[in-house]
Write an enzyme that holds these catalytic residues in place. Structure first.
Site, PDB file in Angstrom:
ATOM      1  N   ARG A 130       0.903  -1.006   0.104  1.00 47.42           N
ATOM      2  CA  ARG A 130       0.004   0.089  -0.273  1.00 47.42           C
ATOM      3  C   ARG A 130       0.878   0.887  -0.136  1.00 47.42           C
ATOM      4  NH1 ARG A 130      -2.581   0.263   5.093  1.00 47.42           N
ATOM      5  NH2 ARG A 130      -1.575   1.218   5.517  1.00 47.42           N
ATOM      6  N   HIS A 134      -3.961   4.127   4.187  1.00 52.51           N
ATOM      7  CA  HIS A 134      -5.382   3.407   4.500  1.00 52.51           C
ATOM      8  C   HIS A 134      -6.284   4.016   4.024  1.00 52.51           C
ATOM      9  CE1 HIS A 134      -8.190   0.642   5.459  1.00 52.51           C
ATOM     10  NE2 HIS A 134      -8.651   1.211   6.326  1.00 52.51           N
ATOM     11  N   TYR A 144       4.585   4.039  11.125  1.00 46.39           N
ATOM     12  CA  TYR A 144       4.761   2.868  11.034  1.00 46.39           C
ATOM     13  C   TYR A 144       5.422   1.960  10.527  1.00 46.39           C
ATOM     14  CZ  TYR A 144       0.150   2.888   8.018  1.00 46.39           C
ATOM     15  OH  TYR A 144      -0.726   3.373   7.398  1.00 46.39           O
TER      16      TYR A 144
HETATM   17  C1  LIG Z   1     -15.482  -6.308  11.539  1.00 45.08           C
HETATM   18  C2  LIG Z   1     -14.934  -4.765  10.868  1.00 45.08           C
HETATM   19  N1  LIG Z   1     -13.528  -4.949  12.055  1.00 45.08           N
HETATM   20  C3  LIG Z   1     -12.679  -4.073  12.500  1.00 45.08           C
HETATM   21  C4  LIG Z   1     -12.743  -2.902  10.911  1.00 45.08           C
HETATM   22  C5  LIG Z   1     -11.795  -1.347  11.413  1.00 45.08           C
HETATM   23  N2  LIG Z   1     -11.402  -1.355   9.948  1.00 45.08           N
HETATM   24  C6  LIG Z   1     -11.230  -0.780   9.171  1.00 45.08           C
HETATM   25  S1  LIG Z   1     -10.229  -0.974   7.927  1.00 45.08           S
HETATM   26  C7  LIG Z   1      -8.958  -2.261   8.789  1.00 45.08           C
HETATM   27  C8  LIG Z   1      -8.127  -2.935   8.453  1.00 45.08           C
HETATM   28  C9  LIG Z   1      -8.387  -3.671   6.997  1.00 45.08           C
HETATM   29  O1  LIG Z   1      -7.275  -4.094   6.841  1.00 45.08           O
HETATM   30  P1  LIG Z   1      -6.823  -4.695   5.641  1.00 45.08           P
HETATM   31  O2  LIG Z   1      -8.101  -5.394   5.046  1.00 45.08           O
HETATM   32  O3  LIG Z   1      -5.389  -5.380   4.839  1.00 45.08           O
HETATM   33  O4  LIG Z   1      -7.229  -3.163   4.349  1.00 45.08           O
HETATM   34  P2  LIG Z   1      -5.849  -2.592   4.533  1.00 45.08           P
HETATM   35  O5  LIG Z   1      -5.212  -1.700   5.347  1.00 45.08           O
HETATM   36  O6  LIG Z   1      -4.292  -2.772   3.490  1.00 45.08           O
HETATM   37  O7  LIG Z   1      -6.495  -1.526   3.604  1.00 45.08           O
HETATM   38  C10 LIG Z   1     -10.107  -2.253   9.626  1.00 45.08           C
HETATM   39  C11 LIG Z   1      -9.650  -2.816  11.403  1.00 45.08           C
HETATM   40  C12 LIG Z   1     -14.049  -3.351   9.839  1.00 45.08           C
HETATM   41  N3  LIG Z   1     -14.246  -2.336   9.073  1.00 45.08           N
HETATM   42  N4  LIG Z   1     -14.676  -3.969  10.114  1.00 45.08           N
END
Ligand SMILES: Cc1ncc(C[n+]2csc(CCOP(=O)(O)OP(=O)(O)O)c2C)c(N)n1
Length: 231
Positions: A130, A134, A144
């Site tokens: 990425r 985010h 980080y």
């Molecule tokens: C069930 C749930 N828990 C927590 C969140 C909050 N949340 C939104 S995105 C995310 C991390 C997603 O990680 P990833 O799928 O690797 O996406 P990236 O950081 O690469 O965009 C979290 C924990 C959520 N949307 N749904």
């Protein structure tokens, strides 16, 4: 369909794939994406298990970009690869260089052909990165990760690599690219104009679209907003 609950789209894809199988829709598959973080969420295991148990044509694509917001991939799971999470559900899976467009195309096409032939689900883990935050809501990657870690990924940029391949083959040139960029800039401006011309939505209308028959609480909210909006 967009899904804000990470990992939950695996269940939806498995369900849609079940529909495809039941309706005997030839040539159709269901596919979904999640990030590496999505595979740390329980729903993704359930979706894969369902798809494996019923052998439905669901393609699970994991975009492993190394981070779930700020949590590094290594802190999310002890599994050496994310692709192997599918193996436990009896689903064949593959890792691919997510920075190589042609490799991704080849793997995706092979998966689709395999699934359309009635062979059940597949998982693809794309290894990528990425570049930015985010989201723009408070995430600062400088907290980080370091520039030293990030730079090698920029050097592997898939668009630059594909452009080099096309130029080497005489299929693309700087002039074509400049022309395309100008065209896109113009259509982008046009799209912004069109979007700006759409009248602003009312909160009451948004609430009315939430349920076909509003719950009593929702009805109160609708009335409250309609009273405000009519002032
Ligand atoms: C069930 C749930 N828990 C927590 C969140 C909050 N949340 C939104 S995105 C995310 C991390 C997603 O990680 P990833 O799928 O690797 O996406 P990236 O950081 O690469 O965009 C979290 C924990 C959520 N949307 N749904």
């Amino acid at each position: 369909m967009p899904q804000i609950i990470i990992g939950a789209a695996y269940n939806e894809a498995a369900g849609v794939a079940m529909g495809i199988k039941k309706n005997k829709e030839e040539d159709a598959i269901a596919f979904t994406y999640t990030g590496d973080g999505g595979t740390s969420q329980g729903d993704s295991y359930e979706g894969m298990n369902f798809a494996g148990a019923f052998q439905v044509p669901a393609l699970f694509i994991v975009q492993n970009n190394g981070f779930a917001i700020s949590t590094p991939r290594k802190k999310q799971t002890a599994a050496p690869t994310l692709a192997q999470k599918a193996v436990a559900a009896g689903i064949p899976s593959v890792q691919v260089d997510g920075m190589d467009i042609l490799a991704c195309y080849k793997v995706a096409k092979a998966a689709r052909d395999y699934m359309v032939a009635g062979n059940g689900p597949v998982m693809i883990e794309t290894l990528t990165y990425r570049y930015g935050a985010h989201s723009s809501a408070g995430d600062d990657p400088k907290r980080y990760r370091t520039k030293e870690e990030t730079q090698p990924w920029f050097d592997k940029d898939p668009l630059i690599r594909l452009r080099k391949i096309l130029e080497d083959k005489g299929l693309w040139s700087e002039e074509q690219e400049d022309k395309l960029i100008d065209e896109y800039k113009a259509s982008f401006k046009e799209a912004i104009k069109e979007a700006d011309a759409v009248p602003a939505d009312k909160v009451s209308d948004m609430l009315k679209r939430t349920f076909e028959i509003p719950t009593p609480e929702m009805k109160k909210e609708i009335d409250k907003f309609e009273a405000k909006e009519s002032k």
